[in-house]
Each structure stands twice: as structure tokens, then as C-alpha cells.
Design a protein around this motif. Sequence first.
Motif, PDB file in Angstrom:
ATOM      1  N   GLY A  82       0.750  -1.218   0.002  1.00  0.00           N
ATOM      2  CA  GLY A  82      -0.039   0.178   0.032  1.00  0.00           C
ATOM      3  C   GLY A  82       0.954   1.434  -0.084  1.00  0.00           C
ATOM      4  N   THR A  83       2.256   1.173  -0.217  1.00  0.00           N
ATOM      5  CA  THR A  83       3.078   2.172  -0.064  1.00  0.00           C
ATOM      6  C   THR A  83       2.755   3.222  -1.404  1.00  0.00           C
ATOM      7  N   ILE A  84       2.524   4.528  -0.841  1.00  0.00           N
ATOM      8  CA  ILE A  84       2.567   5.638  -2.027  1.00  0.00           C
ATOM      9  C   ILE A  84       3.920   5.788  -2.522  1.00  0.00           C
ATOM     10  N   MET A  85       4.396   5.228  -3.751  1.00  0.00           N
ATOM     11  CA  MET A  85       5.740   5.253  -4.207  1.00  0.00           C
ATOM     12  C   MET A  85       6.447   6.389  -4.616  1.00  0.00           C
ATOM     13  N   ASN A  86       6.748   7.533  -3.666  1.00  0.00           N
ATOM     14  CA  ASN A  86       6.980   8.598  -4.233  1.00  0.00           C
ATOM     15  C   ASN A  86       8.331   9.151  -3.647  1.00  0.00           C
ATOM     16  N   GLY A  87       9.089   8.145  -3.345  1.00  0.00           N
ATOM     17  CA  GLY A  87      10.598   7.965  -2.848  1.00  0.00           C
ATOM     18  C   GLY A  87      11.383   7.641  -3.619  1.00  0.00           C
TER      19      GLY A  87
ATOM     20  N   VAL C 177       7.097  11.664  -9.717  1.00  0.00           N
ATOM     21  CA  VAL C 177       7.936  12.523  -8.693  1.00  0.00           C
ATOM     22  C   VAL C 177       9.191  13.004  -9.533  1.00  0.00           C
ATOM     23  N   ARG C 273       5.298   3.337 -10.464  1.00  0.00           N
ATOM     24  CA  ARG C 273       5.238   3.629  -8.913  1.00  0.00           C
ATOM     25  C   ARG C 273       3.609   3.523  -8.415  1.00  0.00           C
ATOM     26  N   ASP C 280      -3.300   1.037  -6.312  1.00  0.00           N
ATOM     27  CA  ASP C 280      -3.239  -0.595  -6.173  1.00  0.00           C
ATOM     28  C   ASP C 280      -4.512  -1.037  -6.708  1.00  0.00           C
TER      29      ASP C 280
END
Lengths: 312, 312, 312
Positions: A82-87, C177, C273, C280
Amino acid sequence: MKNYTSINDIDNINTWIEEAKKLKANPLEHQELGKNKTLGLLFFNSSLRTRLSTQKAALNLGMAPIVMNVSGDAWGIEFGDGTIMNGNTAEHIKEAAAVVSQYCDIIAVRAFPTLTDKEKDNSEQVLNAFKKYASVPIVNMESATGHPLQGLTDAITISEHAKVKKPKVVLSWAPHVKALPHAVANSFAQAMQKMDVEFVIANPEGYDLNPEITGDTPIYHNQEEAFKDADFVYTKNWSSYQDYGKVINTDPNWMITKAKLGDAKFMHCLPVRRNVVVEDAVLDTDSSLVIQQANNRTYAAQLVLKKILEDS
Amino acid sequence: MKNYTSINDIDNINTWIEEAKKLKANPLEHQELGKNKTLGLLFFNSSLRTRLSTQKAALNLGMAPIVMNVSGDAWGIEFGDGTIMNGNTAEHIKEAAAVVSQYCDIIAVRAFPTLTDKEKDNSEQVLNAFKKYASVPIVNMESATGHPLQGLTDAITISEHAKVKKPKVVLSWAPHVKALPHAVANSFAQAMQKMDVEFVIANPEGYDLNPEITGDTPIYHNQEEAFKDADFVYTKNWSSYQDYGKVINTDPNWMITKAKLGDAKFMHCLPVRRNVVVEDAVLDTDSSLVIQQANNRTYAAQLVLKKILEDS
Amino acid sequence: MKNYTSINDIDNINTWIEEAKKLKANPLEHQELGKNKTLGLLFFNSSLRTRLSTQKAALNLGMAPIVMNVSGDAWGIEFGDGTIMNGNTAEHIKEAAAVVSQYCDIIAVRAFPTLTDKEKDNSEQVLNAFKKYASVPIVNMESATGHPLQGLTDAITISEHAKVKKPKVVLSWAPHVKALPHAVANSFAQAMQKMDVEFVIANPEGYDLNPEITGDTPIYHNQEEAFKDADFVYTKNWSSYQDYGKVINTDPNWMITKAKLGDAKFMHCLPVRRNVVVEDAVLDTDSSLVIQQANNRTYAAQLVLKKILEDS
């Protein structure tokens, strides 16, 4: 067998050892088995023996190995749900594992522990994510808590070199300058618990391995006592499990010497730091089985790949 | 032949050149020779031609190449005898070489010199450690002081393109911005000394190569004089040998030009810095043999591997 | 076909799609075609799918893949004409491309854009230099402005999953991003323009792709309007083309959701991402075709290699 991710995946270690010896005697007998199949070797960490022996094992079976250093060659992989993958991570393991499954008939993975997050390491996040999201069998090339290709190798090597019916085998901690994983020690302990040997562990106080792994195995905090009448001394450094990932003792008195060893055979998974873990006088003589172990890495891997190919 | 680590391992360069030409005419003739055998290519340094041509040579012989970038893929290797390994190196060459020998039928190694420690470089520490501790043949893919696969390649290329019975061959230093090894120049000189050519060397004062290598070969400090009536001008930069590893001269007058070259053919091992070492007008015309040399790298490597396979 | 560097190299996309489906049904039928031939895979940038699927495709055709990470494994490459190479680059593309051509029967290249120099990127400096200076066919594994193996893959996937004769296909920008290339979007647009589909593009203002690529394709700045009655929504982030290489909008309202998608199928080239580009709930359901796309990468690459091998 679908996956080989732990020593627990071995149904009968004695049968496996006999099969591995047969492969070693005739390594090219099953070249048709892997024909037109690919083994993906995914490395999140450094590797020498595992990298080469697993490729050699695949080639012996007619498979084409495809090697990838995940961190350098591809993208940062996300494991969180469920991560918001903005890293920093660009690809989720859900996709990565499913995608690699499209190109490889078996996926072998190496992913070391953090040694800072005990719970995360014990959960075997990377390995289990591959098991969950890949659609092809997974082989563990050393994970956070286990190195079952090494454990199987060591069982084969002890069987080859045992001179008595039930040899005494000691797993001994030795000093080291860096904090090292528990994986090799864990898998060795599990393999020995399945074999007909007298198995004991020797380590300083504060260095007891995970009690879920050691179980009933006697643990000595006195190395000399543990080594009495030993036939094999398997040596490995590991960081503290209780004070997780810490180096709490570098006592040089725990280094393995020729004098301590007596007639026992010395074993180590390698790489080994000479004159820190073990003195030259051990490695440079017939006391040492480390090169024989390295050789058996090929046949342990080949047996595992063969069993998976036969079942798929 | 057990190892190929120096031009001195060539018993008869004329016979070798003829054999290489036969391989080039029919590169797939010996595909059974390397079947089920592996060539380990260990790189401590960057490589393009050697990396690709040696793999191609192995494939032509039916061998499976296994490539490893030692520094990035595996562990820091210790070469010192008796060292207490509590520093940055994690594996001793004694183990590393013996272990790789378990998986590879031949080991090829690239390890450049330090260019700061003359004695260490001249001792060929890495290459000789592999020769000493490996149990399989070793091939030199460029070591501290020699690049014998390149030297053999160059001998083949000169033989192919010679228009007179005894051509005049000049090895000429050329300017460069960085300090470079002597390996290519050394092996070229050694190869030429074994061939029936008129061989001279041209370099600025202070840039004479190791006299143990150059021996009786005439050395000119005047490039124009050396180039008179030349059939082949083999160009290479190297750092000073006397003032070890230093760049003491970057005189652009030593750059190779079309005017200087006349009818002579230009040769270089590559990579080459255009308009520093040699002007475009040379590389972009028929004066240049550099691509033909690159092509011959395959057959030089293939001949060496074939000879080793036949003898083992 | 000599090279495959752009969707424009496809003479008839419908015929190609049918051929690819035949290869997928019987991937090992042409194993003799690539026998004793090598495919060089040169990566100037990271790769997972392309790296693995192109190797798998080569193996299916009997070719030996040779992989090289150009930046890490070899030398800095110079592309400028007439440069005095006294800086960081050590080898000119003129030599590099000609040299690799000596060892590889086909060269596949990945080289991303700068995203800072629009003119340089549009000139396809790296790809065109390989085309110009190599003597063997070139395959584009994603260049500055195109990713034609991906575009072909996507055409195959849409053909496999279309439920109506002329499906509606939307290419939708989504937030991200980082500044990303236009290559995937460009090649997808060009592939759709060749197919019998209703093709539209949706992106925020300021994100219109190169008009030479989009041509007559309708461009919506309103995502909802574009998605009406869509059968396939192909999603990809790209940086601004007008304000070249800039991220001028990260509006999360452009993220793809299950609600927006309705019955349409979701497509993406990966890596993606999660919960930035797409939620999801899309990827974890049958709405998503991303893994099927990844699988088709093998057959797109195999078709291209087969066509090149047949013509050479």
C-alpha cells in the motif's frame, strides 16, 4: 519440490546427500533436464561462490543462467504494502517478481539482512515476497536468516569426510571485525539437527543464536569444553542475536588454532578472514576442508535445481 | 601449455600465427573441444575488447564464459602472506583462486598495475598469486606488466598486412593526459623481438621502457628518425618507467599525424584518444589497422584457449 | 530488415503481430537461426525487463547473449566529431561501434536522453552513432526518443486482448515525482497510429508530446472526456516536451483509479510507482495487463531478432 528456501524443505537429508554424491560422480548425466530453460540469479548483495557455483550447476543441467545485480543493473524495489511510491523505490516487488517469472523458469535470490531491524529480518521480507509474487520456483541463495544451499553443501561434505558412524560436530563462533548475519550458522544448525551426528554449538555469552533455531542443541560458552573429541569444527562469526546485530565481543581467544583443533577437520563457508577467524596453520594444511566445501556448492545447487525441474 | 601469462609462453610465434590464421578462417571447427567446460573471466578493471573477444573466443570453442567484476560483484581480496585480515579485505587470494578453480576449467584475469609501487607491479602480485593458488590454467587478460593476448594479436595483424619479407616496425610513444601502464608496450616489444621484423622504439627522453624488456632493441628519442622507412607504426602512451608512473611529458609534437606516417600502417590496441594520441586523418583512412587488430583479438584468445584445452 | 530502431521500421504492423503470436505459440521453432551467433546488449542505463526479455529472446533463437554495462564495465565514450579527447572520455564511438561489431552479430543498445538538451536528444546521438559506425545491425532497447520493442509489445498485447474490431485506446499521462523520458509514449503513439484502433491522448496542458509524433492524433487535456468508452488505457508519465525535461505538474487527480478506468484494461510498460501513477486497486485486479505486456516483451524482441537474422 516447488521452492528451496530453507533446510526445512529437505524431506530426507540422507537421501539428498546420496543423490548429491551421484551427481558429483556424474555431473553431466541430466543435461536434457534443463534444456531451453533459464535460471535467473538475482543478487541484492555481493557473491563469489554462490554466483559461480550456481551458474555451474545450471550449466551442468543444460540450463542457461541469467545473472543480474539488482541494485546496480535495475531499479530500487519497494516491498511495502500500500505504499505511496513517491520516494527512492521505482518498482514494487509485486511487479518485479511476476515480471522476472515471465523470463526465468526458476528464480534464485540473494538478499542479506539489515542487521538493524530484527523483526523485519526474521520476517524474511524479500525472500517471502518473491515466494508470494513470483509464479515460478524460488531458490534461496542466502536470505536474512538462512543459507540452505550452504547448509546442504556442509551436510554433503561432512558425510564424505566422516570417519566414524556418528561424528561429533561443533559449530563454533569466532571473532570478526564486522557485524555479520546469522544465516550460515542457522542453516548449518538445522542441517546438523537432521543428520545422525552429535551436534553442539560453542559461542561466547551474549552470542546465542535464535532459540527457535537451536532448539535442544547443547550450547557451550566454553570453547575448549565444546571441542573435546570433535571430529568437525565448523566455524563462523555472527553478530549478537539478543543485542541484535551488535558486535559485543571480539575476543581473539576464540580464534581457531591448530592446537585447539587437534585431529578435527576445520570447515568454513568462506570468505574467511585469516588470522582473525582462523590461523594460517589451519587453512594451509590438511586440517581444512574449505575448498572441498566450495566444490560441493556446485552439487548442492545442482541437486536443488534438478529436484525443482523434475517436479515442474 | 598450462598457463598463458606472458609472450614468453609462446614457443614459436610463427607457428602460432599460422594456427591463428587457420582458426580465423574456420572459427567453429573445434566446438567439441570446450563442450561442458567453463571459462571464468575475472575483471579487477574495466574492459571492452578483452571482455567481448575472450567471451566470443570461448563460445567459438563451445565453452561457457562466466564473467565476474571482482571488485563490484564479490569481496575485497587480500594478497599478503600472513596478514591479520582485520581491515578492508575479506577474502584471501589463497582461498579465492582455489575456489574459482572448483567452478572454472580455465581462469582469465585482468588486474592493472598500481603505477605507484614499481616493485609490487614488477612482482606481478595478482597474476602470480592466481598462478600459485589456482588449480586450473591461468590466462592473462592484462596484468601489471604485460598484455600477451594483445601482443599475440598484434603479431598476427602484422603478419597479415606485411608487404615485404622483413618489415620495419616502430613502437612509438604518444602523448596522453593520464598515467598509463606499460603492459601493452612491453608485450608488443616482446612479440616483435620474436618475429622476423626490423623493430625499433621511439619515445621521449625519460620514457624508456624497462631495459629488461627492451634488451637490444634500438631506442630513438627522435620520432622522425625512427619513423624513416617504417612499414608499421604501433602507437601507445605509457607513463615513465624510470620516474615510475609519472607523466613527465605531454608534448603534442609526439602525436601521430598522417604526414608523419607516410605509407606506414597505424596500429593501436584501443581505446585511443583521438587528436591527442593520433589525429582523425589517420584513424579515418586506410592507414589505420585498429579495427582489424580488434577483430584478431578473438582469434588470439581462441588460439590460447585451444592450446590450453588440448593440453589439459 | 537491417536495423530496428523505430516503430517506423515496421513495414506492416498487422503481419508482425501475427508473426509474433506464432513465435509465442512455438518459441523454440527457430533455434537453428541464431546458432553460433552472438547478441551484444549494451546498457548505458538501468534495465530489468529489457535486459532479461532480450536475453531470453536471443536464447530462444539459439543465439548467445553477451551483456555489458557500458558505463561501469568499459570506458567513457566520446560522440563529438573532431573532438580533442583530453577530457573524461577515453574511447570514440567510431572505434567502439566498429570494435563491438567484430564480436557481435547484432548490437542492441539502451541509451536514455539527457532531458536537458532537447536538440541533442532529438538527434538521437548515441543510437545514430551506433547505426553509422557499426558494421552489424542495431536494435534500439530504448533511446532518447523511442522504445520500439515496447511499442511492438504493446501492439501485440492490445491485439490479443481486444474484444471489439476497432477498440478505443487512450494514452494517458499520469503524475510522477521525477522527470521521465518521452520514449515509451512516442513509440506507443506511433504503434497505435499504424493499427486499426481509435487512438487518443490525454495529458495536462503543457505536456503535449512532440507534434511530429502525435500528428493528427486527438489530444485531450481533460482525462475524463478522453476515457469515455475506452477499451484500453495505456498510462505513462513523461516530462514536459515544450518546457523540455521539466516537471511542471504533479496533479494527483491524474492518477489512474479503478473508478476512472471502468471496464477498460490498464496497460503500463513498467516499472510503475504504485499509488502515484496508478492505485493498487487497478494493478491488483484483472483490470491490469501489465504482466501480460511484460511477457510479450520476449516475443517482440524475438520477432525483431528473427527478422534481422533472416535478412543477414
